[in-house]
Structures are given as C-alpha cells and as structure tokens.
Design a protein around this motif. Structure first.
Motif, short mmCIF file in Angstrom:
data_model
loop_
_atom_site.label_atom_id
_atom_site.label_comp_id
_atom_site.label_asym_id
_atom_site.label_seq_id
_atom_site.Cartn_x
_atom_site.Cartn_y
_atom_site.Cartn_z
N VAL A 151 0.85 -1.20 0.00
CA VAL A 151 0.00 0.00 0.00
C VAL A 151 0.88 1.24 0.00
CG1 VAL A 151 -1.60 1.35 1.41
CG2 VAL A 151 -1.97 -1.09 1.11
N VAL A 152 0.49 2.26 -0.78
CA VAL A 152 1.21 3.53 -0.82
C VAL A 152 0.23 4.64 -0.43
CG1 VAL A 152 2.94 2.79 -2.49
CG2 VAL A 152 0.77 3.74 -3.30
N PRO A 153 0.73 5.77 0.08
CA PRO A 153 -0.17 6.83 0.55
C PRO A 153 -1.22 7.28 -0.46
CG PRO A 153 2.03 7.23 1.39
CD PRO A 153 2.14 6.05 0.46
N PRO A 154 -0.91 7.43 -1.76
CA PRO A 154 -1.97 7.86 -2.69
C PRO A 154 -3.14 6.90 -2.77
CG PRO A 154 0.20 8.16 -3.69
CD PRO A 154 0.41 7.38 -2.44
N GLN A 200 1.36 2.91 -11.26
CA GLN A 200 2.22 3.38 -12.35
C GLN A 200 2.36 4.90 -12.38
OE1 GLN A 200 3.99 1.31 -14.26
NE2 GLN A 200 3.12 -0.44 -13.15
N ALA A 201 1.34 5.61 -11.92
CA ALA A 201 1.36 7.08 -11.99
C ALA A 201 2.13 7.66 -10.81
CB ALA A 201 -0.07 7.62 -12.00
N SER A 202 2.75 8.81 -11.03
CA SER A 202 3.41 9.52 -9.94
C SER A 202 2.36 10.08 -8.99
CB SER A 202 4.26 10.67 -10.48
OG SER A 202 3.43 11.69 -11.02
N ASP A 203 2.79 10.45 -7.80
CA ASP A 203 1.87 11.02 -6.81
C ASP A 203 1.19 12.27 -7.37
OD1 ASP A 203 0.49 11.54 -4.53
OD2 ASP A 203 2.19 12.19 -3.34
#
Length: 248
Positions: A151-154, A200-203
């Motif tokens: 899991v990532v913050p976005p 795949q997308a940047s924050d």
C-alpha cells in the motif's frame, strides 16, 4: 469583581461570533442547496442582514475558502490525533473513517468547493497540508506489520473517492460505511495477501487526475440536481424562485 470588556473588544467578540454564525449557516445552506445558494440565502438562513455577511466575506468564493480552511483543519486534526495513537492500525483506520464522515456529511459543500474555479487549487492545498501525516501513518502501520506492505499513501485518496462515489451514485448517505469495512479488511497485512500491481502514476499525476475526476463528478451531480429541480418546478411553478438571482 469582573472587568467589563472595552467597547472595541466587545465589537471584536461580536464580529467573531457573527462570523462563526455565518460559517455554520453557510455550511448548512450549501449542504442542502449546493452552488445555487447565494449570500442572500445564507443571510436569511442565519437571520442577519446580507450586509453583515458582506462585511465578513467580499463574495461567495471568499466564504467558500473560509469553509474549506475549516474542513482542512478538521481533517488535519484527525490525522494528528491518529499519529498519537500507539496502535498505528487503529489510528490509521479511525482517521480514514473520520475523514470519510466529513466527506459524506458535507456532500453539498464538497460540490461547492470542487465545482468552482478554485476546485483544483483547493485539492492541492488539502494534499499539501495532510500528505506528511498520511505518509507517517502509512509508514508506522507498515512498520508494525498491520498494513500491507504494497500500500502507498496515494491509495487512500482513491479509497476516499471510491467511498464517496457510493453515496453519490446511490443517494444513500450512510451506505459507504458498509464498503469501508470491506476496503479496510483488504488493507490489512496477512500472509495470504496477493501482491498488488504497482501504482504506475506519480503522486502528482495521481492527485491531478483525482482532482479532475472529483470536479467532473461534482459537475455531473450538480447537473442532475438542477434537472430534477427543473422538473419539480415544472409541476409546481415558483417553488425555486427564492434561490435564484446572482451569486453574492
């Protein structure tokens, strides 16, 4: 013996009291009527003259900015409280639920905030304010082994968007709670977790896409609401005449 406040101080206290009354009334009016509400509608709802509203806020956008600042402060407060919780998972999931409550409770206000020209700017302001706390909450929960490692913050902005869509598309304001339980269960770290595909997308790209999507959703909801009101007006002429006129 208590000291009587001086006249200038009394005026400041009265002015601040009126400002809070205006903000509270505006939140209620925007919640019910969305962007169609005017400063005159708000003054009537609060029970003050529209001139008093204009003394505090030069136009509707300035009033919306003040409401938005209040909302950001509320959400940021929930996140800071979560960071003080020793159990990172409990703090993270409680803050997520509280933030979704704000989102669900103020759907009409969200329409006002995101459906105007400053919508994307407000989204960025919210992200810049809360991102450090979200990053820290995610890191702590992963360090404690309770939040899945992929899991990532976005991801949490997307979760909020998904839960908001439940109410937007069903018209049931509390239904999002059912799907929050489902999504939170999927966030929990387990040995049998299937690895998620990478984001795949940047924050920045993700946040811009979410801001644009939210604005489109708001415009669609507003169009549906105006169409429904128009149909009702056709059956009962004059019902909506009070909310017409130019924005403050």
């Amino acid at each position: 013996m208590p000291v009587e406040p001086t006249e200038p101080r009394r005026r400041r206290v009265d002015a601040e009291r009126n400002r809070r009354r205006i903000l509270t009334g505006a939140r209620e009016v925007f919640r019910d009527h969305g962007v169609a509400a005017t400063l005159n509608d708000i003054a009537h709802h609060v029970g003050i003259g529209v001139g008093t509203v204009y003394r505090h806020f030069s136009d509707k956008e300035e009033l919306i900015d003040a409401l938005f600042d209040d909302m950001v402060e509320t959400v940021d407060g929930y996140l800071r409280e979560a960071l003080q919780e020793p159990d990172a998972w409990l703090g993270l999931t409680r803050a997520l639920e509280q933030t979704c409550e704000v989102q669900a409770f103020d759907r009409g206000l969200r329409e006002v905030m995101l459906g105007t020209g400053r919508g994307p700017q407000r989204q960025r302001q919210m992200r810049d304010r809360v991102a450090p706390s979200v990053d820290a909450l995610v890191a702590r929960a992963q360090e404690q082994g309770t939040l899945r490692a992929d899991v990532v913050p976005p991801d949490f902005a997307v979760v909020q968007l998904m839960l908001g869509a439940v109410s937007d598309h069903t018209g049931q304001p509390e239904l999002w709670r059912r799907y929050l339980v489902l999504l939170v269960d999927g966030l929990r770290a387990r040995p049998e977790n299937v690895q998620m595909p990478e984001l795949q997308a940047s924050d920045d790209a993700m946040q811009e896409a979410l801001a644009a999507s939210s604005a489109r959703s708001v415009r669609g909801t507003r169009a549906d609401t105006e169409s429904a009101r128009g149909a009702q007006g056709g059956r009962r002429p004059g019902r909506d005449s009070k909310s017409g006129g130019q924005s403050g």
